[in-house]
Design a protein around this motif. Structure first.
Motif, mmCIF file in Angstrom:
data_model
loop_
_atom_site.group_PDB
_atom_site.id
_atom_site.type_symbol
_atom_site.label_atom_id
_atom_site.label_comp_id
_atom_site.label_asym_id
_atom_site.label_seq_id
_atom_site.Cartn_x
_atom_site.Cartn_y
_atom_site.Cartn_z
ATOM 1 N N TRP A 143 0.813 -1.214 0.000
ATOM 2 C CA TRP A 143 0.000 0.000 0.000
ATOM 3 C C TRP A 143 0.847 1.264 0.000
ATOM 4 C CZ3 TRP A 143 -4.434 -1.223 3.975
ATOM 5 C CH2 TRP A 143 -5.264 -2.223 3.424
ATOM 6 N N ARG A 144 2.028 1.228 0.605
ATOM 7 C CA ARG A 144 2.914 2.400 0.558
ATOM 8 C C ARG A 144 3.249 2.749 -0.893
ATOM 9 N NH1 ARG A 144 7.211 2.680 5.462
ATOM 10 N NH2 ARG A 144 5.719 2.331 7.153
ATOM 11 N N ASP A 145 3.437 1.740 -1.713
ATOM 12 C CA ASP A 145 3.681 1.986 -3.138
ATOM 13 C C ASP A 145 2.392 2.351 -3.868
ATOM 14 O OD1 ASP A 145 6.409 1.468 -2.937
ATOM 15 O OD2 ASP A 145 6.169 -0.664 -3.405
ATOM 16 N N GLN A 146 1.356 1.583 -3.636
ATOM 17 C CA GLN A 146 0.085 1.775 -4.340
ATOM 18 C C GLN A 146 -0.534 3.150 -4.069
ATOM 19 O OE1 GLN A 146 -2.773 -1.326 -3.497
ATOM 20 N NE2 GLN A 146 -4.410 -0.286 -4.580
ATOM 21 N N ASP A 186 -1.707 6.309 9.502
ATOM 22 C CA ASP A 186 -3.071 6.028 9.052
ATOM 23 C C ASP A 186 -3.095 4.777 8.173
ATOM 24 O OD1 ASP A 186 -3.859 8.442 10.255
ATOM 25 O OD2 ASP A 186 -3.651 9.558 8.390
ATOM 26 N N LEU A 187 -2.166 4.734 7.244
ATOM 27 C CA LEU A 187 -2.072 3.579 6.350
ATOM 28 C C LEU A 187 -1.846 2.306 7.159
ATOM 29 C CD1 LEU A 187 -1.714 3.187 3.082
ATOM 30 C CD2 LEU A 187 0.623 2.676 3.773
ATOM 31 N N LYS A 240 1.135 5.883 -2.790
ATOM 32 C CA LYS A 240 2.223 6.841 -2.563
ATOM 33 C C LYS A 240 1.813 8.282 -2.875
ATOM 34 C CE LYS A 240 7.118 7.437 -3.274
ATOM 35 N NZ LYS A 240 8.329 6.779 -3.707
ATOM 36 N N GLN A 241 1.022 8.484 -3.909
ATOM 37 C CA GLN A 241 0.643 9.855 -4.302
ATOM 38 C C GLN A 241 -0.197 10.550 -3.237
ATOM 39 O OE1 GLN A 241 -1.756 8.385 -7.677
ATOM 40 N NE2 GLN A 241 -3.236 9.960 -7.139
ATOM 41 N N TYR A 242 -0.796 9.786 -2.315
ATOM 42 C CA TYR A 242 -1.652 10.352 -1.280
ATOM 43 C C TYR A 242 -0.949 10.526 0.069
ATOM 44 C CZ TYR A 242 -5.314 8.895 -4.527
ATOM 45 O OH TYR A 242 -6.091 8.726 -5.632
ATOM 46 N N ILE A 243 0.120 9.807 0.302
ATOM 47 C CA ILE A 243 0.733 9.748 1.627
ATOM 48 C C ILE A 243 1.464 11.052 1.934
ATOM 49 C CG2 ILE A 243 2.402 8.529 3.081
ATOM 50 C CD1 ILE A 243 1.674 5.974 1.474
ATOM 51 N N SER A 244 1.057 11.657 3.020
ATOM 52 C CA SER A 244 1.564 12.969 3.420
ATOM 53 C C SER A 244 3.090 13.026 3.477
ATOM 54 C CB SER A 244 0.966 13.344 4.782
ATOM 55 O OG SER A 244 1.479 14.562 5.242
ATOM 56 N N GLU A 245 3.696 12.065 4.138
ATOM 57 C CA GLU A 245 5.147 12.087 4.315
ATOM 58 C C GLU A 245 5.913 11.993 2.995
ATOM 59 O OE1 GLU A 245 3.563 10.245 8.193
ATOM 60 O OE2 GLU A 245 3.000 10.277 6.086
ATOM 61 N N TYR A 246 5.291 11.479 1.956
ATOM 62 C CA TYR A 246 5.944 11.376 0.652
ATOM 63 C C TYR A 246 5.654 12.585 -0.232
ATOM 64 C CZ TYR A 246 6.379 6.360 1.778
ATOM 65 O OH TYR A 246 6.672 5.156 2.367
ATOM 66 N N VAL A 302 -11.720 1.977 -0.349
ATOM 67 C CA VAL A 302 -10.962 1.431 -1.482
ATOM 68 C C VAL A 302 -10.508 0.005 -1.208
ATOM 69 C CG1 VAL A 302 -8.817 1.672 -2.812
ATOM 70 C CG2 VAL A 302 -10.227 3.688 -2.368
ATOM 71 N N VAL A 303 -10.052 -0.260 0.035
ATOM 72 C CA VAL A 303 -9.496 -1.586 0.352
ATOM 73 C C VAL A 303 -10.507 -2.492 1.037
ATOM 74 C CG1 VAL A 303 -7.130 -0.714 0.406
ATOM 75 C CG2 VAL A 303 -8.456 -0.834 2.540
ATOM 76 N N GLN A 304 -11.756 -2.049 1.092
ATOM 77 C CA GLN A 304 -12.876 -2.840 1.619
ATOM 78 C C GLN A 304 -12.706 -3.205 3.096
ATOM 79 O OE1 GLN A 304 -13.151 -5.976 -1.320
ATOM 80 N NE2 GLN A 304 -14.488 -4.718 -2.591
ATOM 81 N N VAL A 305 -12.409 -2.164 3.889
ATOM 82 C CA VAL A 305 -12.366 -2.290 5.351
ATOM 83 C C VAL A 305 -13.478 -1.394 5.886
ATOM 84 C CG1 VAL A 305 -11.035 -1.675 7.422
ATOM 85 C CG2 VAL A 305 -9.903 -2.817 5.508
#
Length: 169
Positions: A89-92, A112-113, A94-100, A150-153
């Motif tokens: 998920w860090r790769d998938q 959060d992830l 990535k465009q959303y993750i604040s730290e990146y 998105v991940v069905q949780v």
């Protein structure tokens, strides 16, 4: 002991700001009883965040940290799947993750992830007070409820949690 929910820090920290323990005296003992019953779980990242929660709720969270905090490489839970999911998920996402992305506001962070990855691994819902992004899907921002979708949780906010668990006060 059966965990029923993965807890994000905001699941309790935000309601405590709006409904402090000293004013809402009948609500929070019921929440503490649920914490003491170990229905919530979290990972190390969230445990670190939650250490700033004060009062009876904070004390209850700290008291059950040993049995409610899932640690990579420890215990009989499927931590290998958790690590793989978190890394994928860090790769998938990535465009959303604040730290990146320059610590962009109003989007998911790595913690959060990780709590959603734990929930996915354990097949439990997440409790947080984050609201989904409204309107069209954003190309840059994703909140915990959006990721959960998105991940069905399944995702619950504090009010939904209280209704589901019969907590009132």
């Amino acid at each position: 002991m059966t965990h029923k929910y993965c807890l994000d820090t905001s699941g309790f920290s935000n309601p405590l700001m709006d409904m402090p323990e000293d004013i809402h005296k009948t609500l929070w003992p019921s929440v503490v009883a649920k914490i003491d019953a170990h229905i919530f779980c979290w990972n190390v990242e969230i445990a670190t965040e939650m250490s700033s929660i004060q009062g009876a709720v904070g004390a209850a969270l700290k008291n059950c940290n040993g049995s409610c905090c899932f640690v990579e490489g420890e215990g009989s839970w499927n931590w290998g799947v958790y690590i793989a999911t978190n890394n994928t998920w860090r790769d998938q996402f990535k465009q959303y993750i604040s730290e990146y992305n320059g610590n962009r506001k109003n989007t998911i962070g790595l913690n959060d992830l990780s709590i959603v990855a734990l929930a996915h691994t354990l097949e439990l819902p997440v409790v947080s007070m984050e609201a989904p992004n409204l309107g069209q899907p954003s190309q840059t921002k994703l909140r915990i409820p959006d990721l959960c979708k998105v991940v069905q949780v399944e995702h619950f906010n504090f009010t939904q949690l209280c209704r589901k668990e019969g907590i009132s006060g």
